[in-house]
Scaffold this motif. Structure first.
Motif, PDB file in Angstrom:
ATOM      1  N   HIS A 193       0.317 -12.105  22.606  1.00 35.16           N
ATOM      2  CA  HIS A 193       1.231 -11.359  23.473  1.00 35.16           C
ATOM      3  C   HIS A 193       2.157 -12.290  24.243  1.00 35.16           C
ATOM      4  O   HIS A 193       3.390 -12.121  24.227  1.00 35.16           O
ATOM      5  N   LEU A 262       2.412  -5.988  32.456  1.00 39.52           N
ATOM      6  CA  LEU A 262       2.761  -6.097  31.042  1.00 39.52           C
ATOM      7  C   LEU A 262       4.109  -5.451  30.758  1.00 39.52           C
ATOM      8  O   LEU A 262       4.932  -5.999  30.010  1.00 39.52           O
ATOM      9  N   TYR A 293      -6.496  -2.156  28.758  1.00 40.86           N
ATOM     10  CA  TYR A 293      -5.442  -3.151  28.986  1.00 40.86           C
ATOM     11  C   TYR A 293      -5.035  -3.818  27.672  1.00 40.86           C
ATOM     12  O   TYR A 293      -3.846  -4.006  27.391  1.00 40.86           O
ATOM     13  N   ARG A 294      -6.034  -4.189  26.850  1.00 47.22           N
ATOM     14  CA  ARG A 294      -5.741  -4.859  25.584  1.00 47.22           C
ATOM     15  C   ARG A 294      -5.006  -3.934  24.620  1.00 47.22           C
ATOM     16  O   ARG A 294      -4.188  -4.393  23.817  1.00 47.22           O
ATOM     17  N   GLN A 297      -1.472  -4.061  25.687  1.00 49.25           N
ATOM     18  CA  GLN A 297      -0.949  -5.394  25.444  1.00 49.25           C
ATOM     19  C   GLN A 297      -0.610  -5.600  23.972  1.00 49.25           C
ATOM     20  O   GLN A 297       0.464  -6.100  23.622  1.00 49.25           O
TER      21      GLN A 297
END
Length: 380
Positions: A193, A262, A293-294, A297
């Motif tokens: 990312h 992000l 969150y991932r 992302q």
């Protein structure tokens, strides 16, 4: 009381067992309850009888450290006690417990010990017969089989403990492998990312070199900020690998509350992103927040790599029993796959979400672009 006893060391437990059994041998109501062999005429208790009573119980204090030594002392004391025809004593149970300890704790020369013990018992049986014991052969055989059962019970305990230890070892290996895989996925997500964002920002900065210094400064600042974010998350993951208490704190782990960072980072890279959060936005378990969150992302990473400049929408619904995440991109540039980074990134995310009893779907949209949709059960 039980929990206190379980916390004590094996040596303390063995010493307590030996002390209790020795004390019971001098309690009138229970002192005469014990094994007897040979049924010889009883003789009065004297000083030697008292020594033999103690010798049948006290060696249990070393039954784990030296099981053969405990068996040798208790066995000889039991044989002499029976040969002299002293009254039965509860301390004789120490002979049984010593046999159990040999089966459970003896590591080397187990067969030699078994043969030696059998020979010693045979000698005792012959001695009692020569002393005029009225017991028949089957009595001695049954008593011997009782001793064998005690030995085998200890052996079964030994095998059970070995299997439990092996099971714990395998469980630790599986847990370690799982943790390594999780950290590998996190490293992939962080590096992919942030490096993607830095590449996009650097490319954009090249087009601004002929523009105003203010725009160039903003582009370089975005690259610097992205690099610092990447270093922060990498330090956190390395701290987890080092297993230091301070670096592994939950407040350093990315959470849903940092999704806006992000989005802002993607916008600084030139990617138009809309964020919409619904629900009460309460706190969840660390693994749930990190997985959510991932997901965002990785989806934004795909958007910056394969749909640069196209509008990306991030919608997060915090329901009572689940977190629903949907990231859609309107279209992709010509000649690029509809769903990028579909190898390690998305497959790792699917595994992470599946471990939380959730599901993740990533697929191309019929009208162009791609869609990432995740459902993650939440626990109160």
């Amino acid at each position: 009381m039980l929990s206190w006893w379980q916390r004590q060391s094996p040596s303390i437990k063995d010493s307590a067992l030996a002390l209790v059994l020795t004390a019971l041998a001098f309690v009138p109501t229970v002192s005469a309850i014990g094994p007897q062999l040979g049924d010889l005429p009883k003789r009065p208790v004297d000083a030697l009888a008292l020594v033999l009573v103690v010798a049948q119980a006290a060696p249990l204090a070393i039954r784990r450290r030296s099981p053969v030594g405990a068996l040798a002392v208790t066995g000889v004391a039991f044989a002499l006690h029976q040969s002299f025809g002293y009254p039965d004593t509860v301390a004789g149970i120490g002979f049984y417990l010593a046999l159990f300890a040999v089966g459970a704790h003896q590591v080397r020369y187990r067969r030699v010990t078994a043969v030696t013990a059998t020979a010693g018992y045979t000698g005792l049986a012959i001695t009692l017969h020569l002393l005029g014991s009225p017991s028949q052969l089957q009595v001695f055989v049954v008593f011997y089989l009782t001793l064998v059962v005690m030995w085998m019970a200890g052996t079964a305990m030994r095998r059970w403990r070995a299997e439990e230890a092996e099971h714990r070892r395998l469980s630790v290996e599986v847990a370690t492998a799982g943790e390594r895989a999780r950290i590998a996925r996190d490293l992939h997500d962080v590096v992919t990312h942030h490096v993607t964002a830095m590449v996009v920002q650097a490319d954009a900065a090249q087009f601004l070199l002929d523009g105003s210094p203010e725009h160039v400064g903003k582009g370089l600042h975005a690259i610097s900020d992205t690099g610092r974010r990447a270093l922060t998350e990498l330090r956190h993951l390395l701290g987890v690998l080092e297993a230091t208490g301070d670096s592994a704190r939950a407040d350093r782990s990315p959470t849903l509350g940092r999704v806006s960072d992000l989005v802002e980072q993607a916008r600084l890279s030139g990617q138009p992103v809309e964020l919409n959060r619904r629900g009460d936005q309460r706190e969840h378990a660390v693994d749930i927040e990190l997985a959510a969150y991932r997901v965002v992302q990785e989806a934004l990473t795909n958007a910056m790599k394969y749909a640069t400049g196209h509008l990306t929408r991030v919608e997060i619904d915090d329901h009572d029993d689940r977190i629903e995440i949907e990231v859609t991109t309107d279209g992709t540039t010509a000649g690029t796959p509809a769903v990028g980074s579909g190898g390690r990134g998305l497959s790792g995310l699917r595994e992470r979400v599946r471990m939380l009893d959730g599901e993740l779907v990533a697929a191309a949209r019929p009208e162009g672009g791609f869609r990432v949709h995740a459902l993650i059960p939440s626990r109160r």
